[in-house]
Design an enzyme around this catalytic site. Structure first.
Site, PDB file in Angstrom:
ATOM      1  CB  CYS A 125      -1.040   0.004   1.316  1.00 57.87           C
ATOM      2  SG  CYS A 125      -0.167  -0.094   2.608  1.00 57.87           S
ATOM      3  CG  ASP A 126       5.326   3.080   0.995  1.00 57.52           C
ATOM      4  OD1 ASP A 126       5.181   4.056   0.241  1.00 57.52           O
ATOM      5  OD2 ASP A 126       6.383   2.809   1.509  1.00 57.52           O
TER       6      ASP A 126
END
Length: 385
Positions: free
Chosen positions: A325-326
């Site tokens: 999710c980065d």
């Protein structure tokens, strides 16, 4: 009963059979043995493997079987890994900054060669047996590598002179070592270092037993195999020029160049957005593709459909994200992928044996942990197993 892992013909065969939804490294022991033989027969001295590049037990045991008898270790964990692969392997501890506990571990594991680049670090080695070798590590402002190791470790030539005198006075076997930097494509980098090593010995008035010319040998990134022999010849000529008849024995410590080509990484496409401009993979910079973030895009990449057949349409550059999710989980822009690439296809990255599994994390529950053994790498279809 001992479990013997399956041996597959090539990555395509395994992908077509299993359709894995996680990233996989495909390992060819045959390729690793061929590379080891190239170093062992071509380099004019002792070949030690830099364990940091890939400490997998299959790599270490295959290198032992190929005839590699010495290993460059940087921590007690790497010492334990080497000892598990070979009870008689020689270990060189060339990380020059160590805690007291790490020094004691090196003594307990019978490390035979150590390096230093500061007098304070030499003083910390007081309990190391005087039968051991201590190599003074020096650094120069030399270009030609992807990034410079001298910015972290290595004494100036002037300090190296004093350290070398101290090593001899304190009763250890004196040697010198250096590292030109990773993915070094210019043989002159070694030549410059070797010439400086000869001058350091003259200024110190010390005859060294061995000269460790480090790693840094380039791996294949663009589809053209590097001419390692050119580097071996340049090293041998420079040593003869710099030391004359008083030649030290030579050591090298390849990591990337030794293991890189023996592995191909396969990552699956999870999603395609913006009319094919953006691709999401199930591996990224927090996993096995971390080295691409630092080294840049490779010159070789292939897309394979679920039936094991390579996509053959013309390639176009894409923006590629990893699975976490980065938003930083992104490869350098412009990875060329076939225009007929689809969700569920696999992207194959040859030459990712170095610093892939070794640096993979488990961030967000993703990561690289699976290794499958194959006979061949870079096949073209779902051949019979």
């Amino acid at each position: 009963m001992q479990h013997i892992p399956a041996l597959w013909h090539n990555p395509e065969t395994h992908l077509a059979r299993h359709l894995p939804d996680h990233p996989i490294l495909y390992f060819s022991p045959r390729v690793l043995h061929q590379t080891a033989e190239r170093f062992l027969s071509g380099f004019p001295g002792l070949v030690t493997y830099a364990v940091k590049a890939n400490p997998h037990q299959a790599v270490l045991s295959n290198l032992v079987a190929a005839g590699v008898s010495a290993f460059d270790v940087a921590s007690p964990g790497e010492m334990a890994a080497v000892r598990a692969a070979s009870p008689t392997a020689v270990m060189h501890y060339n990380n020059p900054v160590r805690s007291e506990a790490e020094i004691q571990a090196g003594i307990d594991y019978a490390v035979s060669s150590w390096s230093v680049d500061e007098l304070d670090e030499l003083d910390k080695l007081a309990d190391v047996p005087r039968s051991c070798e201590i190599a003074v590590r020096f650094a120069l402002p030399v270009s030609g590598a992807a990034y410079d190791f001298g910015s972290k470790f290595g004494a100036t030539p002037e300090k190296a002179v004093e350290l070398l005198k101290q090593v001899e006075e304190m009763g250890w076997t004196p040697s010198l070592c250096f590292h030109p930097g990773t993915q070094c494509e210019d043989p002159h980098a070694w030549v410059k270092y070797i010439r400086e090593a000869g001058q350091i010995c003259k200024d110190a008035g010390v005859r060294i037993a061995r000269l460790n010319v480090g790693g840094g040998f380039a791996a294949n990134r663009d589809g053209v195999a590097p001419d390692l022999e050119q580097f071996f010849y340049a090293i041998a000529d420079a040593v003869e020029e710099s030391f004359g008849s008083d030649l030290p024995a030579l050591i090298c410590e390849p990591g990337r160049a030794m293991v890189s080509e023996a592995f191909t990484l396969a990552a699956r496409i999870k999603g395609i957005r913006q009319e094919g401009e953006v691709v999401f993979l199930n591996d990224g910079i927090y996993g096995g593709l971390v080295d691409i973030r630092d080294m840049g895009l490779p010159g070789r990449v292939y897309v394979v459909a679920g039936d094991g057949i390579h996509r053959s349409a013309a390639a176009k550059p894409r923006v590629v994200f990893g699975p976490t999710c980065d938003s930083l989980d992104r490869l350098p822009d412009g990875l060329p992928l076939a225009q007929d690439t689809q969700v569920g296809d696999y992207v194959l990255f040859p030459g990712l044996g170095a610093y892939s599994s070794a640096m993979s994390t488990q961030f967000n529950g993703y990561g690289l942990s699976d290794v499958a053994t194959v006979i061949e790498l870079g096949g073209s279809g779902p051949d019979a197993r």
